[in-house]
Design a protein around this motif. Structure first.
Motif, PDB file in Angstrom:
ATOM      1  N   MET A 182       0.840  -1.234  -0.016  1.00 23.26           N
ATOM      2  CA  MET A 182       0.034   0.070  -0.059  1.00 23.26           C
ATOM      3  C   MET A 182       0.782   1.295   0.104  1.00 23.26           C
ATOM      4  O   MET A 182       1.998   1.278   0.548  1.00 23.26           O
ATOM      5  N   GLY A 183       0.447   2.079  -0.841  1.00 21.65           N
ATOM      6  CA  GLY A 183       1.277   3.210  -0.750  1.00 21.65           C
ATOM      7  C   GLY A 183       1.152   4.127  -2.101  1.00 21.65           C
ATOM      8  O   GLY A 183       0.439   3.675  -2.921  1.00 21.65           O
ATOM      9  N   VAL A 184       1.748   5.457  -2.187  1.00 14.71           N
ATOM     10  CA  VAL A 184       1.820   5.996  -3.188  1.00 14.71           C
ATOM     11  C   VAL A 184       3.062   5.383  -4.325  1.00 14.71           C
ATOM     12  O   VAL A 184       4.231   5.753  -3.815  1.00 14.71           O
ATOM     13  N   LYS A 185       2.691   4.621  -5.141  1.00 18.55           N
ATOM     14  CA  LYS A 185       3.565   3.768  -5.845  1.00 18.55           C
ATOM     15  C   LYS A 185       3.986   4.489  -7.301  1.00 18.55           C
ATOM     16  O   LYS A 185       3.407   3.882  -8.247  1.00 18.55           O
ATOM     17  N   THR A 186       4.823   5.457  -7.119  1.00 18.94           N
ATOM     18  CA  THR A 186       5.394   6.021  -8.392  1.00 18.94           C
ATOM     19  C   THR A 186       6.625   5.393  -8.892  1.00 18.94           C
ATOM     20  O   THR A 186       7.311   4.750  -8.126  1.00 18.94           O
ATOM     21  N   PRO A 187       6.899   5.238 -10.222  1.00 19.80           N
ATOM     22  CA  PRO A 187       7.953   4.724 -10.546  1.00 19.80           C
ATOM     23  C   PRO A 187       9.431   5.356  -9.633  1.00 19.80           C
ATOM     24  O   PRO A 187      10.170   4.529  -9.524  1.00 19.80           O
ATOM     25  N   TRP A 188       9.391   6.749  -9.406  1.00 27.00           N
ATOM     26  CA  TRP A 188      10.720   7.015  -9.003  1.00 27.00           C
ATOM     27  C   TRP A 188      10.513   6.752  -7.515  1.00 27.00           C
ATOM     28  O   TRP A 188      11.671   6.508  -6.993  1.00 27.00           O
ATOM     29  N   ALA A 189       9.348   6.766  -6.784  1.00 24.74           N
ATOM     30  CA  ALA A 189       9.626   6.131  -5.277  1.00 24.74           C
ATOM     31  C   ALA A 189       9.975   4.595  -4.977  1.00 24.74           C
ATOM     32  O   ALA A 189      10.559   4.346  -4.248  1.00 24.74           O
ATOM     33  N   LEU A 190       9.639   4.044  -5.935  1.00 19.19           N
ATOM     34  CA  LEU A 190       9.833   2.480  -5.927  1.00 19.19           C
ATOM     35  C   LEU A 190      11.328   2.429  -6.063  1.00 19.19           C
ATOM     36  O   LEU A 190      11.860   1.359  -5.524  1.00 19.19           O
ATOM     37  N   ASN A 191      11.972   3.421  -6.858  1.00 19.95           N
ATOM     38  CA  ASN A 191      13.530   2.946  -7.126  1.00 19.95           C
ATOM     39  C   ASN A 191      14.532   3.864  -5.959  1.00 19.95           C
ATOM     40  O   ASN A 191      15.541   3.510  -6.107  1.00 19.95           O
ATOM     41  N   ASP A 192      13.894   4.561  -5.097  1.00 24.51           N
ATOM     42  CA  ASP A 192      14.691   5.315  -4.352  1.00 24.51           C
ATOM     43  C   ASP A 192      14.084   5.471  -2.748  1.00 24.51           C
ATOM     44  O   ASP A 192      12.998   5.746  -2.669  1.00 24.51           O
ATOM     45  N   PRO A 193      14.708   4.676  -1.802  1.00 23.08           N
ATOM     46  CA  PRO A 193      14.142   4.654  -0.580  1.00 23.08           C
ATOM     47  C   PRO A 193      13.853   5.933   0.008  1.00 23.08           C
ATOM     48  O   PRO A 193      12.784   6.227   0.921  1.00 23.08           O
ATOM     49  N   GLY A 236      -5.676  15.878  -4.910  1.00 23.78           N
ATOM     50  CA  GLY A 236      -4.582  15.069  -4.047  1.00 23.78           C
ATOM     51  C   GLY A 236      -3.713  14.038  -4.573  1.00 23.78           C
ATOM     52  O   GLY A 236      -2.547  14.139  -4.297  1.00 23.78           O
ATOM     53  N   CYS A 237      -4.418  13.217  -5.328  1.00 29.18           N
ATOM     54  CA  CYS A 237      -3.460  12.492  -6.289  1.00 29.18           C
ATOM     55  C   CYS A 237      -2.531  13.179  -7.070  1.00 29.18           C
ATOM     56  O   CYS A 237      -1.233  12.720  -7.110  1.00 29.18           O
ATOM     57  N   CYS A 267      -1.598  14.508   2.711  1.00 29.70           N
ATOM     58  CA  CYS A 267      -2.564  14.869   1.645  1.00 29.70           C
ATOM     59  C   CYS A 267      -3.878  13.864   2.129  1.00 29.70           C
ATOM     60  O   CYS A 267      -4.925  14.400   1.951  1.00 29.70           O
ATOM     61  N   PHE A 268      -3.723  12.562   2.272  1.00 29.32           N
ATOM     62  CA  PHE A 268      -5.033  11.819   2.613  1.00 29.32           C
ATOM     63  C   PHE A 268      -5.638  12.314   3.548  1.00 29.32           C
ATOM     64  O   PHE A 268      -6.866  12.337   3.767  1.00 29.32           O
ATOM     65  N   MET A 269      -5.007  12.828   4.638  1.00 29.16           N
ATOM     66  CA  MET A 269      -5.754  13.597   5.874  1.00 29.16           C
ATOM     67  C   MET A 269      -6.569  14.542   5.291  1.00 29.16           C
ATOM     68  O   MET A 269      -7.656  14.778   5.854  1.00 29.16           O
ATOM     69  N   LEU A 270      -6.005  15.809   4.792  1.00 28.56           N
ATOM     70  CA  LEU A 270      -6.592  16.714   4.166  1.00 28.56           C
ATOM     71  C   LEU A 270      -7.652  16.346   3.371  1.00 28.56           C
ATOM     72  O   LEU A 270      -8.769  16.979   3.207  1.00 28.56           O
TER      73      LEU A 270
END
Length: 76
Positions: free
Chosen positions: A1-12, A59-60, A25-28
């Motif tokens: 679960m999470g915001v799975k963008t290609p850039w986020a998946l490649n960099d911790p 938000g997305c 963002c999800f809270m707002l």
């Protein structure tokens, strides 16, 4: 679960920061959707549906853009 963008998946670090931003963002978004839900009796159904759609889509897009800006180095 999470915001799975290609850039986020490649960099911790991008993953960590994107998820933290996504949580905010999800809270707002939740607060805004609840507010429109409470305002529902005073607004038309079309206005409420459009407002909730704009909040969720916005938000997305913000989460995706934030992750990309971290990737290209525009945000430190």
């Amino acid at each position: 679960m999470g915001v799975k963008t290609p850039w986020a998946l490649n960099d911790p670090e991008n993953w960590r920061r994107t998820q933290r931003f996504g949580g905010k963002c999800f809270m707002l978004m939740g607060i805004a959707v609840a507010a429109f839900g409470l305002a529902g009796p005073y607004l038309t159904d079309a206005v409420v549906a459009a407002a909730i759609s704009v909040v969720c889509l916005g938000g997305c897009i913000a989460m995706y853009a934030y992750s990309y800006l971290l990737f290209v180095g525009k945000i430190r």
